[in-house]
Design a protein around this motif. Structure first.
Motif, PDB file in Angstrom:
ATOM      1  N   GLN A  77       2.804  14.355  13.227  1.00 25.20           N
ATOM      2  CA  GLN A  77       4.187  14.397  12.757  1.00 25.20           C
ATOM      3  C   GLN A  77       4.321  13.874  11.326  1.00 25.20           C
ATOM      4  O   GLN A  77       3.536  13.060  10.876  1.00 25.20           O
ATOM      5  CB  GLN A  77       5.108  13.636  13.709  1.00 25.20           C
ATOM      6  CG  GLN A  77       4.588  12.273  14.091  1.00 25.20           C
ATOM      7  CD  GLN A  77       5.217  11.786  15.393  1.00 25.20           C
ATOM      8  OE1 GLN A  77       5.801  12.550  16.142  1.00 25.20           O
ATOM      9  NE2 GLN A  77       5.115  10.498  15.638  1.00 25.20           N
ATOM     10  N   LEU A  78       5.352  14.362  10.673  1.00 23.85           N
ATOM     11  CA  LEU A  78       5.558  14.050   9.256  1.00 23.85           C
ATOM     12  C   LEU A  78       5.599  12.547   9.003  1.00 23.85           C
ATOM     13  O   LEU A  78       4.973  12.039   8.062  1.00 23.85           O
ATOM     14  CB  LEU A  78       6.860  14.731   8.770  1.00 23.85           C
ATOM     15  CG  LEU A  78       7.283  14.428   7.330  1.00 23.85           C
ATOM     16  CD1 LEU A  78       6.229  14.856   6.324  1.00 23.85           C
ATOM     17  CD2 LEU A  78       8.625  15.127   7.015  1.00 23.85           C
ATOM     18  N   GLY A  79       6.357  11.831   9.843  1.00 21.77           N
ATOM     19  CA  GLY A  79       6.496  10.385   9.629  1.00 21.77           C
ATOM     20  C   GLY A  79       5.156   9.674   9.701  1.00 21.77           C
ATOM     21  O   GLY A  79       4.889   8.733   8.950  1.00 21.77           O
ATOM     22  N   GLU A  80       4.302  10.139  10.607  1.00 20.77           N
ATOM     23  CA  GLU A  80       2.977   9.536  10.747  1.00 20.77           C
ATOM     24  C   GLU A  80       2.089   9.884   9.536  1.00 20.77           C
ATOM     25  O   GLU A  80       1.361   9.041   9.027  1.00 20.77           O
ATOM     26  CB  GLU A  80       2.355  10.021  12.061  1.00 20.77           C
ATOM     27  CG  GLU A  80       0.972   9.469  12.357  1.00 20.77           C
ATOM     28  CD  GLU A  80       0.914   7.957  12.580  1.00 20.77           C
ATOM     29  OE1 GLU A  80       1.992   7.323  12.650  1.00 20.77           O
ATOM     30  OE2 GLU A  80      -0.209   7.423  12.658  1.00 20.77           O
TER      31      GLU A  80
ATOM     32  N   GLU B 176       3.094  10.355   6.564  1.00 22.37           N
ATOM     33  CA  GLU B 176       3.557   9.526   5.446  1.00 22.37           C
ATOM     34  C   GLU B 176       3.109   8.081   5.627  1.00 22.37           C
ATOM     35  O   GLU B 176       2.744   7.401   4.675  1.00 22.37           O
ATOM     36  CB  GLU B 176       5.082   9.616   5.312  1.00 22.37           C
ATOM     37  CG  GLU B 176       5.542  11.010   4.890  1.00 22.37           C
ATOM     38  CD  GLU B 176       7.036  11.100   4.589  1.00 22.37           C
ATOM     39  OE1 GLU B 176       7.806  10.246   5.116  1.00 22.37           O
ATOM     40  OE2 GLU B 176       7.426  12.016   3.840  1.00 22.37           O
ATOM     41  N   ARG B 177       3.116   7.596   6.846  1.00 21.66           N
ATOM     42  CA  ARG B 177       2.672   6.223   7.104  1.00 21.66           C
ATOM     43  C   ARG B 177       1.191   6.060   6.724  1.00 21.66           C
ATOM     44  O   ARG B 177       0.781   5.062   6.150  1.00 21.66           O
ATOM     45  CB  ARG B 177       2.862   5.880   8.586  1.00 21.66           C
ATOM     46  CG  ARG B 177       2.504   4.417   8.918  1.00 21.66           C
ATOM     47  CD  ARG B 177       2.859   4.073  10.360  1.00 21.66           C
ATOM     48  NE  ARG B 177       1.890   4.577  11.320  1.00 21.66           N
ATOM     49  CZ  ARG B 177       0.827   3.894  11.763  1.00 21.66           C
ATOM     50  NH1 ARG B 177       0.604   2.670  11.332  1.00 21.66           N
ATOM     51  NH2 ARG B 177      -0.011   4.428  12.634  1.00 21.66           N
TER      52      ARG B 177
ATOM     53  N   ASP C 188       5.826   9.182   0.443  1.00 22.99           N
ATOM     54  CA  ASP C 188       6.487  10.298   1.110  1.00 22.99           C
ATOM     55  C   ASP C 188       5.889  11.620   0.635  1.00 22.99           C
ATOM     56  O   ASP C 188       5.261  11.695  -0.421  1.00 22.99           O
ATOM     57  CB  ASP C 188       8.017  10.234   0.985  1.00 22.99           C
ATOM     58  CG  ASP C 188       8.526  10.603  -0.399  1.00 22.99           C
ATOM     59  OD1 ASP C 188       7.997  11.553  -1.000  1.00 22.99           O
ATOM     60  OD2 ASP C 188       9.458   9.943  -0.884  1.00 22.99           O
ATOM     61  N   LYS C 189       6.052  12.644   1.479  1.00 21.53           N
ATOM     62  CA  LYS C 189       5.315  13.875   1.226  1.00 21.53           C
ATOM     63  C   LYS C 189       5.955  14.725   0.133  1.00 21.53           C
ATOM     64  O   LYS C 189       5.250  15.378  -0.639  1.00 21.53           O
ATOM     65  CB  LYS C 189       5.209  14.691   2.527  1.00 21.53           C
ATOM     66  CG  LYS C 189       4.112  15.751   2.483  1.00 21.53           C
ATOM     67  CD  LYS C 189       3.777  16.312   3.853  1.00 21.53           C
ATOM     68  CE  LYS C 189       2.577  17.244   3.789  1.00 21.53           C
ATOM     69  NZ  LYS C 189       2.155  17.708   5.119  1.00 21.53           N
TER      70      LYS C 189
ATOM     71  N   LEU D 281       6.530   4.365   0.012  1.00 21.71           N
ATOM     72  CA  LEU D 281       7.495   4.216   1.109  1.00 21.71           C
ATOM     73  C   LEU D 281       8.361   2.970   0.939  1.00 21.71           C
ATOM     74  O   LEU D 281       9.366   2.811   1.623  1.00 21.71           O
ATOM     75  CB  LEU D 281       6.773   4.182   2.459  1.00 21.71           C
ATOM     76  CG  LEU D 281       6.065   5.487   2.856  1.00 21.71           C
ATOM     77  CD1 LEU D 281       5.430   5.356   4.234  1.00 21.71           C
ATOM     78  CD2 LEU D 281       7.009   6.686   2.810  1.00 21.71           C
TER      79      LEU D 281
ATOM     80  N   GLY E 198      12.482   1.565   7.647  1.00 20.01           N
ATOM     81  CA  GLY E 198      11.635   2.682   7.254  1.00 20.01           C
ATOM     82  C   GLY E 198      11.059   2.529   5.863  1.00 20.01           C
ATOM     83  O   GLY E 198      10.414   3.433   5.357  1.00 20.01           O
ATOM     84  N   THR E 199      11.270   1.395   5.219  1.00 16.83           N
ATOM     85  CA  THR E 199      10.851   1.286   3.822  1.00 16.83           C
ATOM     86  C   THR E 199       9.544   0.526   3.649  1.00 16.83           C
ATOM     87  O   THR E 199       9.067   0.369   2.551  1.00 16.83           O
ATOM     88  CB  THR E 199      11.931   0.569   2.989  1.00 16.83           C
ATOM     89  OG1 THR E 199      12.171  -0.705   3.586  1.00 16.83           O
ATOM     90  CG2 THR E 199      13.215   1.364   2.939  1.00 16.83           C
TER      91      THR E 199
ATOM     92  N   SER F  11      -2.383   1.558   5.248  1.00 20.62           N
ATOM     93  CA  SER F  11      -2.207   2.878   4.625  1.00 20.62           C
ATOM     94  C   SER F  11      -3.228   3.043   3.502  1.00 20.62           C
ATOM     95  O   SER F  11      -3.726   2.066   2.932  1.00 20.62           O
ATOM     96  CB  SER F  11      -0.795   3.009   4.067  1.00 20.62           C
ATOM     97  OG  SER F  11      -0.604   2.072   3.020  1.00 20.62           O
TER      98      SER F  11
END
Ligand code: HEM
Length: 380
Positions: free
Chosen positions: A243-246, A248-249, A254-255, A261, A281-282, A288
């Motif tokens: 998933q996108l959020g993962e 990015e993590r 961010d993509k 982030l 979320g920041t 990472s």
């Protein structure tokens, strides 16, 4: 289209704005080559490289104008093409100085720079011998893939009987910017790559982190640099189901924009203090890629990254044999690539999607003066 000078203080192809295409080749020298033969090869390569980078044929006659009773001194496929900013960058591998079984073939062992260490085994390495090492390397970069391939092909032809290709890699879509005049490209994970790279405009950082100096130990390397190449397979089929959020993590940015982030826009410095504030979320994950690779996690060490995407066909399950051919230039791999990669190899969240299959390190001597040849200082 750009034409870069071949002769100069530094070799081109390092701080040169990254061209879009790569053909990289590692060579092994022939078993019976002696010191004089090696010097002659470097002379011949220098002459041909000086010509080809200026958009001229590899030899003085060219592909179609020489004597009819000998093979042409240029193979011809770049004949009507502009050089597209062609740069040819030469390097010397550890095995040129001391062979694996400890032999000093060319009387160079005492000249081996301390910084030219054999890379250690990193956790997770799955190196394939046929994609690893090499006595010599040539990095050919151009906007035109045919020009880059033509250059490697002709240097290989010129080396016939003296050195032969051990492995080679084609790359497309530069995965870095080395100048602020360039937009940040994307790698095959779809993320911007090269945002926090060393840029040629940062002259103090380039002096400090890219160019070797006489006081570093090996006087002949002053104005040179060290190149680490890693062929990194990317398991893109698995990545594409994440998933996108993962995603990015894992990266820490961010993509879309490539912003950290912790907030801001692409070139905002990441704020790792936001780590402490969990929840929202920041925050940037401590494991990472960006956090672990960042200079604040690595004693201030930075790299000039200059890698390329690759797709070498597919495997028999229909998965693309794809990844990133990572190239980084630095002043001393012991203080830069090795500690950074050690940290990444242990903890990077991205590792689940990566496999390092090829590896090499080369001492890239300074640029040649007109009338001299690449690496002349090594034989002085
Ligand atoms: C940054 C991807 C391998 C060192 C980044 C960024 C991405 C990325 C998306 C953020 C944008 C940027 O600043 O460029 C990848 C991928 C890799 C890979 C897909 C493998 C396929 C490596 C390796 C190293 C490395 C092997 C070095 C050992 C760095 C560094 C940064 C970075 C130093 C900048 C960190 C900072 O200062 O913020 N990478 N990378 N990367 N990467 Fe990688």
């Amino acid at each position: 289209a750009a034409v870069y000078p071949f002769y100069g203080e530094h070799q081109a192809g390092i701080t040169t704005p990254a061209q879009d295409r790569l053909h990289f080749a590692a060579f092994d020298v022939a078993a019976d080559l002696d010191r004089a033969g090696l010097i002659e090869l470097l002379h011949d390569w220098t002459a041909a490289a000086a010509r080809m980078t200026q958009g001229r044929p590899a030899g003085k006659y060219g592909p179609a104008s020489g004597p009819l009773d000998v093979p042409p001194d240029d193979t011809g496929e770049a004949l009507d093409l502009p050089p597209g900013g062609l740069t040819l960058t030469f390097g010397f591998g550890p095995t040129l100085f001391t062979t694996a079984d400890g032999k000093d073939r060319f009387g160079l062992a005492s000249k081996r720079p301390e910084a030219l260490v054999d890379l250690p085994h990193f956790p997770g390495d799955a190196l394939i011998d046929q994609l690893t090492g090499g006595d010599l390397c040539v990095q050919a970069c151009s906007e035109d893939p045919q020009v880059a391939v033509h250059a490697i092909r002709n240097l290989s032809r010129i080396a016939f009987g003296r050195a032969s290709i051990r492995w080679s890699q084609l790359g497309f879509g530069r995965t870095s910017s080395t100048s602020r005049s360039q937009v940040t490209p994307r790698n095959l994970f779809g993320f911007k790559d090269g945002t926090a790279n060393i840029k040629s405009e940062d002259t103090a950082v380039v002096e400090d982190q890219v160019w070797a100096a006489a006081k570093d130990g090996a006087g002949w390397m002053a104005g040179g640099s060290y190149l680490v190449a890693r062929k990194i397979r990317m398991v893109i089929e698995t990545w594409d189901r994440q998933q996108l959020g993962e995603q990015e993590r894992i990266v820490g940015r961010d993509k879309g924009e490539g912003a950290p982030l912790s907030g801001g826009t692409e070139f905002t410095e990441p704020n790792f203090l936001a780590l402490a504030k969990s929840g929202g979320g920041t925050a940037i994950d401590p494991d990472s890629h960006v956090r672990l690779a960042h200079p604040t996690s690595n004693n201030g060490a930075q790299l000039l990254r200059r890698g390329y995407n690759f797709v070498d066909g597919n495997d028999d399950l229909g998965r693309l044999n794809a990844g990133l051919f990572f190239i980084a230039f630095q002043r001393d791999p012991r203080a830069q690539f090795i500690p950074i990669q050690t940290r990444l190899a242990k903890n990077d969240l991205m590792n689940e999607y990566l496999r390092h299959v090829g590896s090499a390190v080369f001492a890239v001597p300074p640029g040649a003066r007109e009338g001299s040849y690449i690496g002349a200082g090594l034989f002085a």
